[in-house]
Motif scaffolding. Structure first.
Motif, short mmCIF file in Angstrom:
data_model
loop_
_atom_site.label_atom_id
_atom_site.label_comp_id
_atom_site.label_asym_id
_atom_site.label_seq_id
_atom_site.Cartn_x
_atom_site.Cartn_y
_atom_site.Cartn_z
N GLU A 55 18.27 26.74 -4.62
CA GLU A 55 19.49 26.96 -3.83
C GLU A 55 19.15 26.21 -2.47
O GLU A 55 18.12 25.74 -2.14
CB GLU A 55 19.56 28.44 -3.38
N HIS A 56 20.22 25.61 -1.98
CA HIS A 56 20.41 25.31 -0.74
C HIS A 56 21.27 25.83 0.23
O HIS A 56 22.79 25.81 -0.20
CB HIS A 56 20.65 23.47 -0.96
N ARG A 57 21.07 26.24 1.07
CA ARG A 57 22.11 26.86 1.93
C ARG A 57 22.73 27.87 1.22
O ARG A 57 24.02 28.05 1.50
CB ARG A 57 22.96 26.05 2.85
N ASP A 58 22.12 28.59 0.56
CA ASP A 58 22.71 29.82 -0.41
C ASP A 58 23.90 29.13 -1.39
O ASP A 58 24.35 30.02 -2.05
CB ASP A 58 23.65 30.85 0.59
N ALA A 117 24.75 12.24 12.52
CA ALA A 117 24.21 13.51 12.92
C ALA A 117 25.25 14.67 12.12
O ALA A 117 24.98 15.40 11.64
CB ALA A 117 24.00 13.71 14.37
N ALA A 118 26.64 14.41 12.34
CA ALA A 118 27.46 15.33 11.72
C ALA A 118 27.34 15.28 10.21
O ALA A 118 27.47 16.32 9.57
CB ALA A 118 28.95 14.80 12.35
N ALA A 119 27.07 14.02 9.44
CA ALA A 119 27.01 14.05 8.22
C ALA A 119 25.80 14.63 7.63
O ALA A 119 25.71 15.50 6.66
CB ALA A 119 27.19 12.72 7.61
N ARG A 120 24.62 14.54 8.39
CA ARG A 120 23.46 15.04 8.14
C ARG A 120 23.56 16.55 7.96
O ARG A 120 22.69 17.17 7.28
CB ARG A 120 22.36 14.61 8.95
N GLN A 121 24.28 17.10 9.21
CA GLN A 121 24.31 18.35 9.35
C GLN A 121 24.92 19.31 8.15
O GLN A 121 24.51 20.44 7.88
CB GLN A 121 25.22 18.90 10.39
N GLN A 122 25.58 18.62 7.21
CA GLN A 122 26.27 19.10 6.22
C GLN A 122 25.45 19.33 4.96
O GLN A 122 25.29 20.28 4.30
CB GLN A 122 27.44 18.20 5.61
N VAL A 123 24.30 18.58 5.18
CA VAL A 123 23.18 18.93 3.90
C VAL A 123 21.81 19.02 4.40
O VAL A 123 20.81 19.00 3.60
CB VAL A 123 23.26 17.31 3.08
N ILE A 124 21.87 19.43 5.60
CA ILE A 124 20.57 19.64 6.04
C ILE A 124 19.93 20.79 5.79
O ILE A 124 20.65 21.81 5.20
CB ILE A 124 20.45 19.74 8.00
N PRO A 151 23.04 24.94 -15.07
CA PRO A 151 23.52 23.82 -14.87
C PRO A 151 22.79 23.27 -13.69
O PRO A 151 22.42 23.77 -12.93
CB PRO A 151 25.09 24.20 -14.38
N ILE A 152 22.67 21.83 -13.81
CA ILE A 152 22.30 20.83 -12.42
C ILE A 152 23.59 20.56 -11.79
O ILE A 152 24.38 20.06 -12.44
CB ILE A 152 21.49 19.83 -13.08
N HIS A 153 23.65 20.86 -10.49
CA HIS A 153 24.76 20.65 -9.63
C HIS A 153 24.58 19.38 -8.72
O HIS A 153 23.55 19.42 -8.23
CB HIS A 153 25.27 21.72 -8.75
N SER A 154 25.55 18.63 -8.36
CA SER A 154 25.65 17.66 -7.20
C SER A 154 25.64 18.64 -5.96
O SER A 154 26.07 19.92 -6.02
CB SER A 154 26.72 16.83 -7.41
N LEU A 155 25.39 17.98 -4.92
CA LEU A 155 25.64 18.91 -3.25
C LEU A 155 27.15 19.24 -3.26
O LEU A 155 27.57 20.17 -2.65
CB LEU A 155 25.35 17.95 -2.46
N SER A 156 28.06 18.53 -4.00
CA SER A 156 29.60 18.94 -3.82
C SER A 156 29.87 20.08 -4.98
O SER A 156 30.79 20.56 -4.92
CB SER A 156 30.44 17.71 -4.17
N GLY A 157 28.87 20.22 -5.76
CA GLY A 157 29.05 21.49 -6.57
C GLY A 157 29.46 20.95 -8.18
O GLY A 157 29.61 21.76 -9.11
N ARG A 158 29.23 19.68 -8.50
CA ARG A 158 29.68 19.23 -9.67
C ARG A 158 28.52 19.32 -10.72
O ARG A 158 27.57 19.01 -10.40
CB ARG A 158 30.14 17.77 -9.64
N ARG A 168 15.28 25.91 -2.11
CA ARG A 168 14.53 26.99 -2.14
C ARG A 168 14.47 27.58 -3.56
O ARG A 168 15.66 27.95 -3.73
CB ARG A 168 14.73 28.09 -0.92
N TRP A 169 13.36 28.04 -3.98
CA TRP A 169 13.33 28.88 -5.43
C TRP A 169 13.51 30.18 -4.90
O TRP A 169 12.82 30.75 -4.14
CB TRP A 169 12.13 28.40 -6.29
#
Length: 648
Positions: free
Chosen positions: A369-372, A347-354, A396-403, A358-359
């Motif tokens: 964007e995802h969570r701004d 649950a905690a891990a999902r919360q980071q990417v839940i 750029p296309i980023h990963s969820l960590s920003g890479r 949105r365009w």
């Protein structure tokens, strides 16, 4: 004939009955071969008739032997050592010997003293799984011969060792076949040779399966140790726990049952040793089984050889464990296969990417964007140089960590722009950019660069929609396009995916070609193409290949790039929608790929007809195996399709 007290016959009575001396009776009863056979037979017959039994104490004094052997173990409560004792006792009894057992209670400091004291009281020593430092063991073996050592190869004495490295390697291979990629090893005592052997086996397994992640959790040897580290196992986010032995696995299973973790539904568990109780665990325990009774019998056989020949050293005799698959190991559930943390932290891990992707329109394009946090930007490309065939692109296309994983206008190919729909030849006009390949001339710069003209993008139904005109170098319309871009966050995989769908219509008809059709082998490029950044190292995977040569031209439904950046990894999975086309792939010269519309034959669009193109790109912050990439490809396709239907 007078009998001694308690009715026991004496050696004198046997001597008188056989008509021989007392010394002759003694030699016969002690197995000496210096007595004539007929006399020996007469002595034995008299002894049987009188029910004479020689005194063990007197016999030992006479022979200088006690007919006992010491077995020293670190933990007598461990059923594995109990079975070794059982096997050694049974074999020794057949030779008229008895086994005396001593336990060191895992005390390294007292182990050598205990073993030497036991040896001085007996004729020989079996030393099981010694924990003492190497120099102490060497000194002990010099004083304790004859001795046999179990589960610790040494040069000074005969050794029997279970091949722990091979055994744990078989367990890992079994788990990999079930889809596991993230393992936790519950380690035994650091000074135990068997623990070091297991660690070597795990290291070799990670070389065979480079996508594996194996973390070591210090545990121990007992049920209590397994129970104690259970919460740490859950926090590790592993999908399978490999316990040092079956007892540690029992403790882990008990704690998992208390916390409501399903085995193997949430977490697979394996043991080692194959003790009898392992089949009765709940669930029954997958383990690497060693016949400890047979090990004890073989230890006795080797000890007899040492006593008779006074041998002091030999090559270790390795005993191969047998993998026994039971109910505690099973396939990784689909969500867990894709990298979901163990249930204790899911649950905690999902919360980071839940949350949703949105365009929003921004300047000359749009931002997803995802969570701004921006995942990618869509540019209309109107200001690109004409020689680059101006077109919209994602970068750029980023990963969820920003890479950032894409690249634009690199020095090797200035006309490459992130992720875009780019075609090398539409009736002689290039929408790829750069030079055009001509038969007999090679790459040649021509004034034949078309451009894609956006009529404005809009955010609709959760996606980005856009109408475009493809105009040739004379600004004449060749194609019209309806484009839809869809972004989804896949929380359970800690990844996100972007779906690109284009419908090309040729009002007057069009023929799509490529350099491959003009004589340039393997250059069938043109379609939705992704140019990626170069990493410290890059690997490519398809459903049936793991090399550039194997991927290039293949019709795999998906293709995955993995890039290593220092000690971290990021991967991009490209998935074709519909019937797979051949992949155009580059890794060595640069990193990029896309399905080829005109690989070896032209793609003809009839007048007024449509051509549908679709590609899904998934980005994730980790290295992938073939199974991982395949699972993620299926999931990404399903999620993008659901988002387009408005089902998410």
């Amino acid at each position: 004939m007078a009998r001694s007290l308690k009715g026991a016959s004496t050696i004198e009575e046997v001597a008188a009955a056989a008509g021989v001396s007392r010394a002759t009776v003694s030699r016969v009863m002690n197995g000496r071969t210096t007595v004539a056979p007929e006399i020996a037979a007469r002595v034995r017959a008299a002894a049987d008739r009188l029910q004479y039994r020689p005194s063990n104490v007197a016999r030992s004094l006479s022979l200088g032997r006690t007919n006992t052997v010491a077995l020293v173990v670190p933990d007598l409560s461990n059923p594995m050592f109990q079975q070794v004792l059982r096997g050694a006792m049974a074999a020794a009894a057949e030779s008229g010997y008895r086994i005396l057992v001593a336990e060191t209670a895992e005390s390294v400091t007292e182990e050598a003293e205990t073993a030497l004291e036991a040896r001085l009281r007996c004729d020989a020593l079996i030393l099981a799984s010694p924990r003492m430092p190497a120099d102490e063991l060497t000194a002990l073996l010099a004083r304790a011969a004859p001795v046999v050592v179990l589960n610790r190869p040494v040069a000074q004495a005969p050794t029997l060792a279970v091949d722990y490295a091979a055994g744990i390697g078989e367990i890992v291979d079994h788990l990999v076949d079930l889809g596991h990629r993230d393992l936790a090893y519950l380690a035994g005592p650091p000074n135990a040779a068997s623990n070091r052997a297991r660690l070597l086996g795990l290291a070799e397994a990670t070389r065979r399966h480079p996508f594996l992640r194996v973390r070591t959790i210090p545990a121990g040897t007992t049920i209590e140790d397994g129970y104690r580290v259970a919460d740490e196992v859950l926090e590790s986010r592993a999908t399978s726990a490999l316990a040092f032995n079956d007892l540690v696995a029992f403790g882990l299973l008990a704690r998992l049952n208390e916390t409501g973790v399903a085995v193997p539904g949430d977490l697979s568990v394996t043991g080692f040793d194959g003790i009898e109780l392992s089949r009765y665990a709940t669930p029954s325990l997958t383990t690497a089984s060693v016949s400890s009774v047979a090990l004890g019998r073989r230890a006795w056989e080797r000890l007899v050889m040492a006593m008779e020949s006074e041998q002091t050293g030999t090559e270790p005799e390795m005993i191969a464990p047998e993998l026994v698959v039971r109910a505690s190991s099973g396939p990784v559930p689909p969500a867990r296969r894709l990298g979901v943390p163990s249930s204790g932290t899911a649950a905690a891990a999902r919360q980071q990417v839940i949350g949703e992707a949105r365009w929003r329109l921004a300047g000359s394009g749009a931002v997803l964007e995802h969570r701004d946090i921006p995942l990618t930007r869509y540019e209309d490309g109107a200001d690109l140089p004409q020689v680059h065939s101006p077109r919209p692109y994602l970068h750029p296309i980023h990963s969820l960590s920003g890479r950032a994983v894409t690249e634009i206008s690199p020095v090797d190919h200035r006309h490459h722009y992130g992720l875009s729909l780019t075609i090398a030849d539409v009736d002689g006009t290039t929408y790829w950019g750069g030079r055009t390949f001509l038969a007999g001339q090679g790459p040649t710069l021509l004034r034949n660069h078309g451009r894609q003209i956006s009529h404005g993008a809009e955010v609709a139904d959760g996606g980005l929609r856009e109408s475009l005109t493809w105009a040739d170098q004379h600004d004449r319309q060749q194609l019209v396009e309806e484009r839809q871009l869809t972004g989804v966050v896949i929380a359970e995989a800690e990844a996100w995916a972007l779906g690109w769908h284009s419908r090309l219509t040729a009002p007057a008809g069009a023929t799509i070609s490529s350099p491959a059709l003009r004589g340039r082998p393997g250059a069938g490029y043109g379609g939705i193409f992704c140019r990626l950044v170069s990493a410290d190292s890059t690997e490519v995977l398809t459903a049936d290949a793991d090399s550039e040569s194997g991927a290039h031209g293949s019709r795999s439904p998906w293709l995955a790039f993995g890039g290593r950046y220092g000690g971290e990894w990021a991967s991009v999975v490209l998935v074709q929608e519909g019937e797979p086309r051949p992949w155009f792939v580059r890794v060595a010269d640069y990193v990029g790929a896309g399905p080829a519309l005109a690989w070896d034959t032209p793609c003809v669009i009839g007048a007024g007809e449509d051509l549908d193109l679709g590609l899904v790109a998934l980005v994730v912050d980790r290295r992938l195996s073939t199974q991982d990439a395949s699972d993620l490809a299926d999931l990404a396709l399903a999620r993008v399709a659901a988002a387009r239907r408005g089902a998410l």
